[in-house]
Write an enzyme that holds these catalytic residues in place. Sequence first.
Site, mmCIF file in Angstrom:
data_model
loop_
_atom_site.group_PDB
_atom_site.id
_atom_site.type_symbol
_atom_site.label_atom_id
_atom_site.label_comp_id
_atom_site.label_asym_id
_atom_site.label_seq_id
_atom_site.Cartn_x
_atom_site.Cartn_y
_atom_site.Cartn_z
ATOM 1 N N GLU A 78 0.803 -1.223 0.000
ATOM 2 C CA GLU A 78 0.000 0.000 0.000
ATOM 3 C C GLU A 78 0.836 1.274 0.000
ATOM 4 O OE1 GLU A 78 -2.540 -0.698 3.367
ATOM 5 O OE2 GLU A 78 -4.049 -1.712 2.154
ATOM 6 N N GLU A 109 7.519 -21.894 7.678
ATOM 7 C CA GLU A 109 7.917 -21.018 8.776
ATOM 8 C C GLU A 109 8.971 -21.649 9.682
ATOM 9 O OE1 GLU A 109 5.136 -21.195 12.547
ATOM 10 O OE2 GLU A 109 3.962 -20.621 10.798
#
Length: 268
Positions: A78, A109
Amino acid sequence: MLITEQSSLYNDLEKKSVREILEDINREDQKVALAVQQTIPQIEKLVNQIVPRMKQGGRIFYLGAGTSGRLGVLDASEIPPTFGMPPSWVIGLIAGGDSALRNPVEGAEDDTDQGWKKLTEHHINDKDIVIGIAASGTTPYVIGALREARKNGILTGCITSNPDSPMAAESDVAIEMIVGPEYVTGSSRMKSGTGQKMILNMISTSVMIQLGRVKGNKMVNMQLSNHKLVERGTRMIMEELGLNHEEAQELLLLHGSVKKAIGAYRIR
């Protein structure tokens, strides 16, 4: 036991009405802003170290897995449309790569080396900043990357929902946002995720303001990527320069941003 893994304060959720569930979740969400408030001194400390590095060409890297990784990628994505910055200035990396944005990638992960490997692919250097995001504070993908970054003289920070975590131990600035047990036990996409988004908003917005990407309270560098944003930019120019709608929009489209349009008009 980690706070993020503690049992919910609510029992028999399946027996509750929709209204009860919604009110309970909202009650818990109200705790998040207060938990974030407690971390403002640490956020301030991190931002004050980020700004001079970015003025020298440094970049922010967010690293996380699952929800935490997705929120980092979201905040990074953004920055260009909101502040008109190149996408290379704030970069979000998620364990398992971009496919993990939509689907879980098994074991991603737990790979201690992969985060640092991804950072080296971006030619990370000591002007850059690495911010790890993990509610638990125990994600190997993030911890390994922070450890190597620190060894290489790179500023490290983290956002976690547990105090004194392994991730915090590898961070120069640890933002420990203690929101308490989740409504659904262990579901850190809820309060922890909400708090992470709030903190990421605070970090990136304050950094961009400090870098001069906002004037007054306006997004004067936003990308004109749709009609709504062109109209918003036009109104900004009308207010700032006293032009009519047609003149303001013509000026905006000619120069490509509110800031450039206003600057060009004033040096005529």
